[in-house]
Design a protein around this motif. Structure first.
Motif, mmCIF file in Angstrom:
data_model
loop_
_atom_site.group_PDB
_atom_site.id
_atom_site.type_symbol
_atom_site.label_atom_id
_atom_site.label_comp_id
_atom_site.label_asym_id
_atom_site.label_seq_id
_atom_site.Cartn_x
_atom_site.Cartn_y
_atom_site.Cartn_z
ATOM 1 N N TRP A 1 0.783 -1.221 0.067
ATOM 2 C CA TRP A 1 -0.067 0.186 -0.020
ATOM 3 C C TRP A 1 0.792 1.264 0.033
ATOM 4 N N GLN A 2 2.092 1.100 0.183
ATOM 5 C CA GLN A 2 2.865 2.315 0.528
ATOM 6 C C GLN A 2 2.978 3.202 -0.895
ATOM 7 N N ASP A 3 2.874 4.415 -0.686
ATOM 8 C CA ASP A 3 2.800 5.331 -1.510
ATOM 9 C C ASP A 3 4.302 6.006 -1.959
ATOM 10 N N LYS B 1 3.772 1.734 -10.788
ATOM 11 C CA LYS B 1 2.381 1.780 -11.067
ATOM 12 C C LYS B 1 2.328 2.291 -12.723
ATOM 13 N N ARG C 1 -4.920 0.867 -15.069
ATOM 14 C CA ARG C 1 -5.453 1.345 -13.673
ATOM 15 C C ARG C 1 -5.853 2.865 -14.131
ATOM 16 N N GLY D 1 -8.478 4.304 -15.103
ATOM 17 C CA GLY D 1 -9.766 4.416 -14.954
ATOM 18 C C GLY D 1 -9.829 5.041 -13.380
ATOM 19 N N LEU D 2 -9.057 4.536 -12.651
ATOM 20 C CA LEU D 2 -9.211 4.934 -11.010
ATOM 21 C C LEU D 2 -8.824 6.374 -10.806
ATOM 22 N N GLN D 3 -8.015 6.919 -11.800
ATOM 23 C CA GLN D 3 -7.607 8.040 -11.342
ATOM 24 C C GLN D 3 -8.681 9.394 -11.871
ATOM 25 N N ALA D 4 -9.681 8.622 -12.618
ATOM 26 C CA ALA D 4 -10.341 9.742 -13.094
ATOM 27 C C ALA D 4 -11.760 10.072 -12.247
ATOM 28 N N ILE D 5 -12.126 11.152 -11.896
ATOM 29 C CA ILE D 5 -13.336 11.686 -10.974
ATOM 30 C C ILE D 5 -13.925 12.548 -11.743
ATOM 31 N N PRO E 1 -3.446 4.212 5.061
ATOM 32 C CA PRO E 1 -3.242 4.049 3.721
ATOM 33 C C PRO E 1 -3.116 2.531 3.397
ATOM 34 N N PHE F 1 -15.284 2.035 -6.141
ATOM 35 C CA PHE F 1 -13.914 2.167 -5.827
ATOM 36 C C PHE F 1 -13.646 1.601 -4.377
ATOM 37 N N LEU G 1 -6.999 1.473 -3.132
ATOM 38 C CA LEU G 1 -6.360 1.856 -2.061
ATOM 39 C C LEU G 1 -6.240 3.408 -1.998
ATOM 40 N N GLN H 1 -4.096 5.528 -1.942
ATOM 41 C CA GLN H 1 -2.993 6.191 -3.101
ATOM 42 C C GLN H 1 -3.628 6.184 -4.453
ATOM 43 N N GLN H 2 -4.596 5.486 -4.671
ATOM 44 C CA GLN H 2 -5.163 5.388 -6.196
ATOM 45 C C GLN H 2 -6.262 6.457 -6.307
ATOM 46 N N MET I 1 -11.995 12.316 -4.376
ATOM 47 C CA MET I 1 -12.519 10.861 -3.963
ATOM 48 C C MET I 1 -11.976 10.665 -2.629
#
Lengths: 279, 243
Positions: free
Chosen positions: A256-258, A266, A273, A275-279, B84, B120, B124, B126-127, B132
């Motif tokens: 999970w570490q960013d 990533k 992935r 798709g997940l970044q879109a809001i 996180p 969603f 996680l 961070q994504q 959101m």
């Protein structure tokens, strides 16, 4: 030429890049001995080292030595980690315990660990117990320091969220402090394991009748550099393998570490992935 | 009903953050706290949810004093503050440790649906984008169905467009269960769009300077000239324009 370029690209992709220099080094080394530029009696060629290893393995001797050394590292690592985890968690979580214990432990840390050997031998005898204890002392400090610092550095804001939701004491440790500390804890474990391997050599050099460290000394005393080099290589292999295993286990829990590295990975599979970044 | 009764706060270093403050908030009311920094509005909010103890006075929720964090009071901070290592679903569930396993699932689903993050649930933190993540934090604050929701500058770290979207979203959520909302903001327009009542605080020492019932009809348009009149008046109260 084209084939070479293709090979180059293949190596780059397959993650074999780290093997390029070792292989070159082996080739240079082999030819140095072969062509008599260095004396093979001092620096035997890799092929001779490999043959020595094969002979040792055939006689069954090698497996015994490896097993003994691995057991020592395992026991020492387990003991050191256990003590460090308990004390590190205590001093990290509680101000009182830190003020009580940490100064003493820091003072002990500044004693070079090898200095304990005579005392351990006197107390625990010349066999396994004194060796395991020495290794445990080596493993202890990186684990202890990382865990304590890790707990203290947990984001106060997350702890506050936990408090708002009624987490206290053991629940706070279990659900917030422990997972938040895991990355630094694993760094500590890896550092501790590295020192464990260092100290097992120290322990075996100072008096052992089996183990890879004994093999080193044996090679020196009987004038067989191939055995020395073979044991050094084995130490390197097992050290690296055990560290990789630990890192792999760690990755499972800390995915999970960013971080910078995670971001790069990533990016590599961003397409699936995005798709997940879109809001 | 949430009653803040002669609450004052003096920090250990002797600094007076709040001089005695009285504030009564009706069930289902939306109250905005505005004020320049250092006026004690965040401190007041932290006392209201039991994260800090007042030096004098007490906070009373439906007849019972609030002395430590309670599940009837949800809080949203300026940052999302998600764990996180937990997925969105687990983060929302984090607020339900006192609920039985079988009750958790439906509550989490409902909260995620409310903030529009159902798709969603397994991501996680961070994504997630900033907006959101803050919606996930709102879901976590709402999941235990608190009667009071406290928000400490909840949208101030977001970009302007996301902020407008989430303000409207908050009102939609409020319309469903009508929890009491007490929020702190630096943004006067935000306070005007959301609040039934605006409480103006001033610093040195932190105190309530004025209170206004905002009787504009809902839904409110940000370009409404009446809103601009209110804005002018509040800015004057805060000494931010010449009177």
């Amino acid at each position: 030429m084209k084939a070479l370029a293709f090979l180059g690209r293949g190596i780059k992709r397959s993650g074999l890049l780290g093997f390029v220099f070792p292989v070159l080094l082996l080739l240079v080394w082999e030819s140095l001995s072969r062509f008599g530029i260095v004396r093979a009696s001092l620096l035997p060629p890799p092929s001779a080292v490999a043959l020595t290893l094969r002979d040792l393995a055939r006689s069954g001797e090698l497996l015994g030595h490896i097993e003994v050394t691995l057991m020592r590292v395992a026991f020492g690592f387990a003991g050191g980690t256990l003590a460090a985890t308990v004390l590190g968690a205590l001093t990290g979580y509680s101000d009182l315990w830190r003020r009580l214990l940490d100064p003493l432990l820091q003072a002990i840390r500044s004693i070079p660990s090898i200095a304990w050997v005579p005392l351990f031998v006197l107390w625990l005898g010349i066999f396994e117990a004194s060796k395991d204890t020495l290794i445990a002392v080596g493993v202890f400090f990186p684990v202890y320091l990382n865990l304590m610092a890790g707990i203290q550095q947990v984001d106060r804001k997350l702890v506050e969220v936990a408090r708002v939701h009624g987490y206290r004491g053991v629940a706070l440790v279990r659900y917030v402090l422990l997972p938040a500390t895991l990355p630094t804890y694993i760094t500590g474990l890896r550092g501790g394991l590295g020192l464990g391997w260092m100290f097992v050599i120290a322990a075996e050099l100072m008096g052992a009748s089996e183990g890879l460290g004994f093999l080193l000394i044996d090679g020196q005393q009987t004038g067989r550099p191939a055995i020395i080099i073979a044991s050094i290589l084995l130490f390197g292999c097992f050290g690296k393998l055990s560290d990789m295993a630990l890192a792999r286990i760690g990755q499972r829990f800390t995915g999970w570490q960013d971080s910078f590295k995670a971001a790069k990975e990533k990016e590599a599979n961003a397409s699936d992935r995005s798709g997940l970044q879109a809001i | 009903m949430l009653r803040i009764d002669r609450v004052s706060k003096r920090f250990e270093n002797g600094l007076a953050a709040l001089s005695p403050v009285d504030l009564t908030i009706e069930r289902g009311e939306i109250v905005g706290l505005v004020g320049t920094s250092g006026c004690g509005k965040s401190t007041l909010l932290r006392i209201a949810c039991g994260l800090e103890t007042p030096t004098t006075g007490e906070v009373i929720l439906d007849g019972e004093p609030v002395t430590e964090p309670r599940s009837e009071v949800g809080i949203v901070f300026q940052e999302p503050r998600l764990m996180p290592w937990l997925t969105v679903r687990q983060n929302v569930g984090f607020a339900l440790s006192k609920f039985s396993k079988s009750r958790r699932g439906p509550l989490i689903d409902a909260a995620l649906h409310k903030v529009g993050l159902t798709a969603f649930a397994d991501a996680l933190p961070q994504q997630l984008s900033g907006g959101m993540a803050q919606r996930a934090a709102i879901a976590r604050a709402l999941v235990a169905r608190p009667s009071v929701l406290l928000l400490d500058e909840p949208f101030s770290a977001l970009d302007a467009f996301t902020r407008l979207g989430l303000q409207d979203h908050l009102l939609d959520i409020w319309r469903e269960d009508k929890p009491t909302l007490l929020f702190v903001t630096h943004d006067i327009e935000e306070a005007l769009v959301l609040s039934d009542r605006i409480v103006v605080m001033r610093a040195k020492p932190g105190r309530i300077h004025a209170q206004y019932e905002i009787d504009l009809p809902r839904p409110r348009r940000r370009a409404d000239p009446r809103l601009q009149v209110w804005k002018e008046r509040l800015l004057q109260d805060l000494d931010l324009v010449a009177a």
